[in-house]
Design an enzyme around this catalytic site. Structure first.
Site, PDB file in Angstrom:
ATOM      1  N   ASP A   1      -2.982  -4.775 -17.900  1.00 12.53           N
ATOM      2  CA  ASP A   1      -1.982  -3.925 -17.994  1.00 12.53           C
ATOM      3  C   ASP A   1      -1.944  -3.404 -19.450  1.00 12.53           C
ATOM      4  O   ASP A   1      -1.013  -2.868 -20.055  1.00 12.53           O
ATOM      5  CB  ASP A   1      -0.485  -4.522 -17.756  1.00 12.53           C
ATOM      6  CG  ASP A   1      -0.418  -4.805 -16.467  1.00 12.53           C
ATOM      7  OD1 ASP A   1      -1.046  -4.378 -15.435  1.00 12.53           O
ATOM      8  OD2 ASP A   1       0.333  -6.047 -16.251  1.00 12.53           O
TER       9      ASP A   1
ATOM     10  N   GLY B   1       0.707  -1.238  -0.034  1.00 15.81           N
ATOM     11  CA  GLY B   1      -0.090  -0.178   0.154  1.00 15.81           C
ATOM     12  C   GLY B   1       0.815   1.463   0.091  1.00 15.81           C
ATOM     13  O   GLY B   1       0.286   2.321   0.543  1.00 15.81           O
ATOM     14  N   SER B   2       2.084   1.168  -0.556  1.00 17.02           N
ATOM     15  CA  SER B   2       2.807   2.559  -0.611  1.00 17.02           C
ATOM     16  C   SER B   2       2.048   3.391  -1.540  1.00 17.02           C
ATOM     17  O   SER B   2       2.183   4.821  -1.453  1.00 17.02           O
ATOM     18  CB  SER B   2       4.314   2.153  -0.929  1.00 17.02           C
ATOM     19  OG  SER B   2       4.520   1.589  -2.225  1.00 17.02           O
ATOM     20  N   ASN B   3       1.638   3.058  -2.648  1.00 13.91           N
ATOM     21  CA  ASN B   3       1.046   4.040  -3.651  1.00 13.91           C
ATOM     22  C   ASN B   3      -0.418   4.415  -3.054  1.00 13.91           C
ATOM     23  O   ASN B   3      -0.475   5.720  -3.116  1.00 13.91           O
ATOM     24  CB  ASN B   3       0.621   3.134  -4.981  1.00 13.91           C
ATOM     25  CG  ASN B   3       2.069   3.357  -5.878  1.00 13.91           C
ATOM     26  OD1 ASN B   3       2.282   4.328  -6.186  1.00 13.91           O
ATOM     27  ND2 ASN B   3       2.567   1.963  -6.108  1.00 13.91           N
TER      28      ASN B   3
ATOM     29  N   ALA C   1       9.343   6.737  -8.110  1.00 14.34           N
ATOM     30  CA  ALA C   1       8.485   7.365  -9.249  1.00 14.34           C
ATOM     31  C   ALA C   1       7.166   7.215  -9.270  1.00 14.34           C
ATOM     32  O   ALA C   1       6.309   8.126  -9.388  1.00 14.34           O
ATOM     33  CB  ALA C   1       9.165   7.108 -10.700  1.00 14.34           C
TER      34      ALA C   1
ATOM     35  N   HIS D   1       1.098   0.341 -13.055  1.00 12.09           N
ATOM     36  CA  HIS D   1       1.901  -0.656 -13.355  1.00 12.09           C
ATOM     37  C   HIS D   1       3.347  -0.286 -13.413  1.00 12.09           C
ATOM     38  O   HIS D   1       3.817   0.714 -13.887  1.00 12.09           O
ATOM     39  CB  HIS D   1       1.593  -1.315 -14.821  1.00 12.09           C
ATOM     40  CG  HIS D   1       2.386  -2.573 -15.167  1.00 12.09           C
ATOM     41  ND1 HIS D   1       2.160  -3.652 -14.595  1.00 12.09           N
ATOM     42  CD2 HIS D   1       3.423  -2.574 -16.067  1.00 12.09           C
ATOM     43  CE1 HIS D   1       2.972  -4.765 -15.096  1.00 12.09           C
ATOM     44  NE2 HIS D   1       3.802  -4.025 -16.041  1.00 12.09           N
TER      45      HIS D   1
HETATM   46  C1  GAR Z   1       3.446  -1.307  -7.420  1.00  9.60           C
HETATM   47  O1  GAR Z   1       5.075  -1.341  -7.731  1.00  9.60           O
HETATM   48  C2  GAR Z   1       2.725  -1.492  -8.528  1.00  9.60           C
HETATM   49  O2  GAR Z   1       3.084  -0.689  -9.586  1.00  9.60           O
HETATM   50  C3  GAR Z   1       2.574  -2.977  -8.803  1.00  9.60           C
HETATM   51  O3  GAR Z   1       2.516  -3.427  -7.470  1.00  9.60           O
HETATM   52  C4  GAR Z   1       3.561  -2.644  -6.715  1.00  9.60           C
HETATM   53  C5  GAR Z   1       2.474  -2.128  -5.313  1.00  9.60           C
HETATM   54  O4  GAR Z   1       3.069  -1.638  -4.261  1.00  9.60           O
HETATM   55  N1  GAR Z   1       1.472  -3.353  -9.670  1.00  9.60           N
HETATM   56  C6  GAR Z   1       1.573  -4.022 -10.363  1.00  9.60           C
HETATM   57  O5  GAR Z   1       2.433  -4.497 -10.744  1.00  9.60           O
HETATM   58  C7  GAR Z   1       0.095  -4.310 -11.145  1.00  9.60           C
HETATM   59  N2  GAR Z   1       0.361  -4.924 -12.476  1.00  9.60           N
HETATM   60  P1  GAR Z   1       2.204  -1.014  -3.247  1.00  9.60           P
HETATM   61  O6  GAR Z   1       1.533  -1.850  -2.637  1.00  9.60           O
HETATM   62  O7  GAR Z   1       3.459  -0.612  -2.276  1.00  9.60           O
HETATM   63  O8  GAR Z   1       1.631   0.263  -3.872  1.00  9.60           O
END
Ligand code: GAR
Length: 220
Positions: free
Chosen positions: A147, A14-16, A175, A111
């Protein structure tokens, strides 16, 4: 300003989601997160949402007999919360076609590659294997094929000579945290829209220098 009501789907860290929560704190930001749904009960992102005082729900896909039934539950919960725009942020389940249709042009995904290159899993490993010199991340509208879909915004980062998978993932993730709030702002404010499966609408774009990797002054 009326803020767009945003729902976020997560499966893990869940960092995004955290970056979106932080962006939504600004009074001028055109969106607010009204619900976070995780399909994984132990997802760390749920704690991140709770810390940000954002309502959460867990809808465990394992409790459903089919993908259709799971997506029905997601859809019903999102509608109940009055969600207008949906953001996948590390949500690791494929949606049914009917779910994608219902959220058409109201549903974003991030992505960790410069799409349409490197769709799918293990992106950074494949980037390193191919010897690619620039990679990045993409925010796009969701379509039935994984995607793929109209691209809202992308960020490019260099691949450095001794990068491990984790080095590269960390650089791309940094990024991502800048890109997702920016892309959501463009969509939520109505500054961009989908036309003929392309995202259009920006009239004033500042020119930027190209990212050259490796940089020109580097000696091998
Ligand atoms: C992120 O790098 C996102 O781009 C990727 O999963 C990670 C989730 O990180 N998503 C995919 O690969 C979807 N195809 P997060 O939970 O820390 O946000």
């Amino acid at each position: 300003m009326t803020k767009k009501r945003v729902g976020v789907l997560i499966s893990g860290r869940g960092s995004n989601l955290g970056a979106l929560i932080d962006a939504c704190r600004s009074p001028d930001y055109p969106a607010k997160i009204v619900l976070v749904i995780s399909n994984v009960p132990s997802a760390q992102g749920l704690l991140r949402a709770e810390a940000g005082l954002v309502p959460t729900r867990t809808i465990n896909h394992k409790d459903f007999l089919s993908r259709e039934a799971f997506d029905e539950a997601l859809d019903a919960t999102l509608n109940e919360a009055g969600v207008e725009l949906l953001c996948n942020a590390g949500f690791m389940r494929l949606h049914t076609e009917s779910f994608v249709q219902r959220w058409w042009n109201r549903h974003l995904n991030i992505h960790p590659s410069l799409l349409p290159a490197f769709k799918g899993m293990h992106t950074h490993e494949r980037v390193l294997e191919e010897g690619v010199k620039i990679t990045g991340c993409t925010v796009h509208f969701v379509r039935p094929e994984m995607d793929s879909g109209p691209i809202v915004a992308q960020a490019a980062v260099p691949v450095l000579p001794n990068d491990t998978r984790d080095d590269l993932a960390a650089r791309v993730l940094e990024a991502e945290h800048q890109l997702y709030p920016h892309a959501l702002e463009l969509v939520a404010s109505g500054e961009v829209r989908v036309e003929g499966e392309r995202v259009v609408g920006l009239t004033q774009v500042r020119e930027q220098k190209p990212l050259i990797s490796p940089p020109r002054n580097e000696v091998f």
